[in-house]
Write a protein that holds these residues in place. Structure first.
Motif, PDB file in Angstrom:
ATOM      1  N   TRP A  66       0.901  -1.253  -0.033  1.00 33.88           N
ATOM      2  CA  TRP A  66      -0.257   0.040  -0.132  1.00 33.88           C
ATOM      3  C   TRP A  66       0.894   1.333  -0.134  1.00 33.88           C
ATOM      4  CZ3 TRP A  66      -3.635  -2.149  -1.933  1.00 33.88           C
ATOM      5  CH2 TRP A  66      -4.235  -3.257  -1.390  1.00 33.88           C
ATOM      6  N   GLN A  67       1.792   1.286   0.578  1.00 35.81           N
ATOM      7  CA  GLN A  67       2.904   2.376   0.490  1.00 35.81           C
ATOM      8  C   GLN A  67       3.356   2.400  -0.790  1.00 35.81           C
ATOM      9  OE1 GLN A  67       7.104   2.220   1.628  1.00 35.81           O
ATOM     10  NE2 GLN A  67       6.440   3.557   3.233  1.00 35.81           N
TER      11      GLN A  67
ATOM     12  N   ARG B  41       1.073   4.203  -3.002  1.00 33.53           N
ATOM     13  CA  ARG B  41       0.957   5.858  -2.845  1.00 33.53           C
ATOM     14  C   ARG B  41       2.209   6.344  -3.388  1.00 33.53           C
ATOM     15  NH1 ARG B  41      -0.545   3.749   2.379  1.00 33.53           N
ATOM     16  NH2 ARG B  41       1.294   4.198   3.244  1.00 33.53           N
TER      17      ARG B  41
ATOM     18  N   ASP C 112       3.623   5.284  -5.982  1.00 34.45           N
ATOM     19  CA  ASP C 112       3.576   5.400  -7.415  1.00 34.45           C
ATOM     20  C   ASP C 112       2.824   6.546  -7.896  1.00 34.45           C
ATOM     21  OD1 ASP C 112       4.709   2.896  -7.741  1.00 34.45           O
ATOM     22  OD2 ASP C 112       2.895   1.683  -8.035  1.00 34.45           O
ATOM     23  N   THR C 113       2.149   7.300  -7.109  1.00 34.40           N
ATOM     24  CA  THR C 113       1.277   8.391  -7.531  1.00 34.40           C
ATOM     25  C   THR C 113       2.338   9.551  -7.933  1.00 34.40           C
ATOM     26  OG1 THR C 113       1.146   9.274  -5.266  1.00 34.40           O
ATOM     27  CG2 THR C 113      -0.624   7.971  -5.902  1.00 34.40           C
TER      28      THR C 113
ATOM     29  N   LEU D 229      -4.175   6.547  -7.355  1.00 32.21           N
ATOM     30  CA  LEU D 229      -4.136   5.640  -6.404  1.00 32.21           C
ATOM     31  C   LEU D 229      -4.907   4.623  -6.158  1.00 32.21           C
ATOM     32  CD1 LEU D 229      -2.783   5.170  -3.511  1.00 32.21           C
ATOM     33  CD2 LEU D 229      -4.375   6.625  -2.539  1.00 32.21           C
TER      34      LEU D 229
ATOM     35  N   SER E 187      -3.862   2.004  -8.864  1.00 32.90           N
ATOM     36  CA  SER E 187      -2.513   1.231  -8.586  1.00 32.90           C
ATOM     37  C   SER E 187      -2.935   0.387  -7.484  1.00 32.90           C
ATOM     38  CB  SER E 187      -1.668   2.448  -7.879  1.00 32.90           C
ATOM     39  OG  SER E 187      -1.257   3.447  -8.755  1.00 32.90           O
ATOM     40  N   GLN E 188      -3.979   0.691  -6.444  1.00 34.54           N
ATOM     41  CA  GLN E 188      -4.242  -0.368  -5.634  1.00 34.54           C
ATOM     42  C   GLN E 188      -5.084  -1.460  -6.178  1.00 34.54           C
ATOM     43  OE1 GLN E 188      -6.528   2.366  -2.910  1.00 34.54           O
ATOM     44  NE2 GLN E 188      -4.748   2.516  -1.774  1.00 34.54           N
TER      45      GLN E 188
END
Length: 452
Positions: free
Chosen positions: A352-353, A356, A358-359, A365, A368-369
């Motif tokens: 999850w980090q 984030r 990757d934004t 976001l 990406s998730q």
């Protein structure tokens, strides 16, 4: 007269299988003409997904970072201005020779630029078309590996799986990385099936394209091409050596214009890219070796260094030496940092980090998730696909080589979702093998239970 479908590596008939549903029946009746029609439909679906992503999330775009580089480099090249640093040209008006990135991404984007389509949106649309071409290559590879049904299933996954399209409208080199890696997988299996001089040349051309897209994937020369040819036991050693030489010669000749161009304009030898030094410099320092962002990168690494030379090859050497010096004095940390990098790349360490982070590259976001969540079952299915192909005695090296090569590169440089992009075609293909094998097994179970 319709030509027959190409032979597949399994040596088993795959055009029909017992069915559990109407969808399975449709796949089971796949014929060459229908197969291409279904592939066209899947390609249109993939294009629709990419265009919806583009216009719903990314338009109008903030043009900065690497996308700006690829976009402006394409337009400059199409205008006959060579390959300068587009940032420097925009900021100061100075023409500074540069090769921060290998040329294939901008070279392909120069195609619409030559035709007069020079806007960022035009390049985004063209990049989406390249993404659709990747779907086609994945389908062809799947058909050659395990039959026409697997090819269509792989194409379907490639059309909708975020890992295959998240980078396309962003204008990143991962689009060409995915495209060329799908090509080299297809070329490798074609060579394995036929082992002709022409196929060795085609494999060498694919290797060159991969390197011109992502410089770190030059590792495929020793991870894939040489072992694939050398282990062709049916051939005499002289023949194998000759085929390796053909692949190497074609690859070298394809890359030669870019390399010669670079050698003529930089003071230090540069062959594919001047970007290695700066990449190592932002990934080998205290900020990336410990703390919350271990295995990632940080601009603090460069800010802590003395001012670098302006000439791009000298800057590359300067940053490389700084990185090597830091590595030398922090060897004990390398195993821990390498594990974190590998975990980030494959979505299993602080996922999850990482989503984030990757934004920073303008990836939404939420998407990406979603990409991370869909990656995990595909990775499990891909491992099952390895088992299936091994039991069928299908050569696995072409599918495993890219994940191995990018994992090595990730360990040496840094961990990121971007690095995994080149392996997405292999993941999709292996998962498709497992899915179709499971569908056939379940189909046989259902048919066996039907009263006769």
């Amino acid at each position: 007269m319709v030509a027959p479908a190409p032979a597949v590596s399994t040596g088993q008939p795959t055009s029909r299988f017992p069915v559990m549903s109407g969808f399975s029946a449709m796949l089971g009746r796949a014929r060459p003409v229908r197969w291409h029609l279904w592939l066209a439909a899947i390609g249109l679906l993939g294009l629709a997904v990419r265009l919806f992503y583009l216009f719903h999330w990314l338009h109008p775009a903030v043009v900065e970072g690497d996308p700006y580089y690829y976009h402006e480099a394409a337009n400059l090249f199409a205008a006959g201005r060579g390959w300068p640093d587009p940032y420097e040209l925009a900021l100061s008006g100075r023409y500074v020779p540069d090769a921060q990135h290998p040329p294939l991404t901008s070279g392909l984007l120069a195609v619409p630029s030559v035709l007069g389509f020079t806007s960022f949106l035009s390049h985004q649309l063209f990049s989406c078309l390249l993404g659709v071409l990747s779907i086609v290559l994945v389908a062809l590879a799947g058909r050659r590996i395990a039959g026409p049904v697997t090819g269509l299933v792989a194409a379907g996954i490639a059309a909708v799986y975020p890992g295959m399209w998240l980078n396309d409208p962003l204008l990143m080199s991962e689009t060409t990385g995915i495209l060329t890696c799908a090509w080299i997988i297809l070329a490798a299996y074609r060579f394995r099936d036929r082992r002709t001089v022409a196929d060795a040349a085609w494999l060498g051309a694919a290797l060159a394209a991969v390197m011109l897209a992502r410089a770190e994937l030059a590792l495929l020369a020793v991870v894939l091409v040489v072992p694939l040819v050398a282990t062709a036991r049916e051939l005499a050693w002289r023949r194998r050596i000759a085929l390796v030489a053909v692949a190497a010669a074609v690859s070298a000749l394809t890359i030669a214009p870019w390399t010669i161009y670079n050698l003529s304009r930089f003071s230090e030898p540069e062959y594919l890219s001047t970007g290695l030094g700066s990449t190592l410099a932002v990934t080998h320092c205290p900020a990336s070796y410990s703390g919350r962002y271990v295995g990632w990168w940080s601009f603090d690494c460069i800010l802590a260094l003395p001012p670098s030379p302006q000439e791009r090859s000298e800057r590359d050497v300067f940053y490389r030496r700084a990185a090597y010096d830091y590595i030398k004095h922090n060897e004990r940390s390398l195993p821990r940092v390498a594990a974190a990098r590998l975990g980030r790349t494959w979505g299993v360490y602080r996922p999850w980090q990482q989503a984030r982070l990757d934004t920073i590259e303008r990836r939404p976001l939420l998407l990406s998730q979603v990409g991370m969540v869909t990656l995990w079952p595909l990775e499990i299915a891909a491992l099952a696909g390895v088992v299936v192909l091994r039991r069928r005695r299908v050569v696995l090296l072409p599918l495993l080589a890219v994940p191995i090569a990018l994992s090595l590169a990730s360990v040496a440089i840094y961990g990121t979702t971007r690095f995994r992009a080149a392996a997405e075609p292999a993941i999709v293909l292996l998962a498709a093998v497992a899915i179709t094998a499971a569908a056939r097994w379940l189909g046989r179970r259902v048919v066996a239970r039907v009263p006769r």
